[in-house]
Design a protein around this motif. Structure first.
Motif: not given
Ligand code: MN
Ligand code: MLT
Ligand code: ZN
Length: 266
Positions: A11, A52, A232
């Motif tokens: 995110g 996200d 990620h």
């Molecule tokens: Mn995330």
């Protein structure tokens, strides 16, 4: 199967708009940013309801027809209530939510019901509901995905996982490619990066750290996937720097760090 990593960051992406850490400065200077984690597989499948991982749905609003969205039941409920993306999109192309059963294989199909040649098994992974829905009732908010094509080529997609447990093992076993949660190198990383004394730890956020005892570089090589790549990745993670000792440890364990746009033919 052709897998394209559309985004390899956690995110906030890289650089994160409000961050001046070394990784973010390097990304600004070199123009090599990373967008929030996602993979192209010719159907929209949500592993979770985090902002996200769902914000991009709004960018699909120009679709010509209602598009199918596969997600676990808990995530469909979040997208209908606490974070009402489905209702917002109903004024545009609209979305047809298709609930992913837990632990059983489904053949993914397009909006007209034509099979896409990819099957998907979603297995719940232990994680808390997203921050915007702390009070949400018990349910499955995160899944690991096992995606296979007609030739048997298999992708295990696990962008968020708090542990290497039975769920992760079942999804990753014998996979040609395992894309796994590489959010944080260490448990106290956010605090150390200056995010405040009350910043959560990696484990509190449901992300298994990559380094240290019991970290993912110790556990992932035992899962039997042919190729393992971290996705990620948070802007604070030292593995983003190619010259870091942490990056060398990841590569030394036979694990790769994803890049945006990376393509893998399985
Ligand atoms: Mn995330
Ligand atoms: C996560 O991966 O834990 C979430 O996306 C964090 C957040 O942005 O709230
Ligand atoms: Zn940063």
């Amino acid at each position: 199967m052709r897998v394209i990593v559309l985004g390899s960051a956690a995110g906030g992406g890289l650089p994160q708009w409000n961050c001046g850490c070394g990784n973010c400065q390097d990304a600004r200077l070199s123009g090599t940013g990373r967008t929030q984690s996602s993979v192209a597989i010719s159907a929209v499948v949500c592993t979770d309801g985090e902002i996200d991982h769902t914000l991009g749905l709004l960018l699909l609003r120009e679709a010509a027809t209602r598009f199918p969205l596969y997600a676990p039941a808990g995530v469909v409920a979040l997208l209908d209530r606490e974070w009402p993306v489905l209702r917002v999109l109903s004024a545009y192309a609209g979305v047809e939510p298709r609930v992913l059963p837990e632990g059983s294989r489904v053949a993914l199909a397009d909006g007209a019901g034509r099979e896409l040649g990819v099957t998907c098994t979603a297995v719940p992974v232990a994680r808390r509901p997203p921050r915007y829905a702390r009070q949400a009732t018990a349910g499955t908010y995160d899944v690991a995905l096992r995606l296979s094509d007609q030739k048997g080529a298999t992708l295990a997609y696990v962008p968020t996982a708090g542990a290497v447990d039975d769920a992760v093992r079942s999804v990753a076993r014998g996979a040609d490619l395992l894309l796994f949660d590489g959010t944080f190198w260490s448990d106290g990383e956010l605090r150390a990066a200056g995010a405040g004394a009350d910043a959560p730890t990696a484990r509190e956020m449901g992300h298994l750290p990559v380094g240290g005892p019991g970290g993912s570089i110790e556990l992932l090589p035992r899962l039997g996937a042919r190729r393992t790549v971290l996705v990620h990745i948070n802007n604070t993670n030292p593995i983003l720097s190619r010259s870091s000792s942490e990056r060398a440890q990841v590569e030394g364990a036979g694990i790769e760090v994803a890049e945006d746009g990376m393509e893998v033919e399985l």
